[in-house]
Design an enzyme around this catalytic site. Sequence first.
Site, mmCIF file in Angstrom:
data_model
loop_
_atom_site.group_PDB
_atom_site.id
_atom_site.type_symbol
_atom_site.label_atom_id
_atom_site.label_comp_id
_atom_site.label_asym_id
_atom_site.label_seq_id
_atom_site.Cartn_x
_atom_site.Cartn_y
_atom_site.Cartn_z
ATOM 1 N N LEU A 160 -7.576 7.851 -1.025
ATOM 2 C CA LEU A 160 -7.358 6.415 -1.013
ATOM 3 C C LEU A 160 -8.251 5.836 0.077
ATOM 4 O O LEU A 160 -8.196 6.262 1.227
ATOM 5 C CB LEU A 160 -5.888 6.116 -0.720
ATOM 6 N N SER A 161 -9.076 4.878 -0.287
ATOM 7 C CA SER A 161 -10.108 4.371 0.628
ATOM 8 C C SER A 161 -9.518 3.711 1.869
ATOM 9 O O SER A 161 -8.376 3.227 1.872
ATOM 10 C CB SER A 161 -10.996 3.347 -0.095
ATOM 11 N N LEU A 162 -10.314 3.671 2.909
ATOM 12 C CA LEU A 162 -9.937 2.955 4.123
ATOM 13 C C LEU A 162 -9.618 1.504 3.791
ATOM 14 O O LEU A 162 -10.398 0.830 3.106
ATOM 15 C CB LEU A 162 -11.087 2.972 5.132
ATOM 16 N N ARG A 213 0.817 -1.217 0.000
ATOM 17 C CA ARG A 213 0.000 0.000 0.000
ATOM 18 C C ARG A 213 0.852 1.268 0.000
ATOM 19 O O ARG A 213 0.450 2.293 -0.551
ATOM 20 C CB ARG A 213 -0.947 -0.020 1.205
#
Length: 215
Positions: A61-63, A35
Amino acid sequence: MDIVDPFRSARLILELRQAGVMDNRVLSAIERTPRAIFVPDEYRDMAYDNRQVPIACGQELSLPVMVGRMVQALDVQAEHSVLEVGTGVGYQAAVLSLLAKRVYSIERFRTLHDMAKDTMTSLELNNVRLFHADGLDGLSDHAPFDRIILTGAISLAPYKLAQQLNSGGIMVAPVEKDGFQHINVYKRIENQVEKLTTLGPSKFLPLIIGAAREL
């Protein structure tokens, strides 16, 4: 820079389990996806925290937990073709690439599309194809898909996209109604699209509708 931080990645996987992500294939895909590579340099220390991270073009950027729950609900199998609407910087597409036969991902912003393309090349993810276009039009030339996932919220159930699903295909999408946003899971059964369940509330940015933008 290490591609994957083993300690922080293991901590994140524990958080995912505590949030109800129990599918070992999904957990393994997230654990194997670096990530930190997708996070802007100034936010690199937040890469393995369960929080949204700002990226280019005013997007986020999503959880990680939300990615895990949505991908788990998508129930991707090794033979599946998956359409993602909203590539962003490509993190979720990279996770999906470790689960599916092929991933098609559409991004409206040229800057994000180009960033994701560079990262996919560096990671040698050869089963991901990226497109710069309006995601809500889908990709009729490559349909039907076994699975479809949206990374931004929409105000109407995405029945147009659902028409690009195989019969029996599943779609996961954040839908906002009356000021409340929930992640819905849909299934196409022959020519009908049924909502199977709701994963719960969410806080995704709206999916921008319209032609692709050169930003």
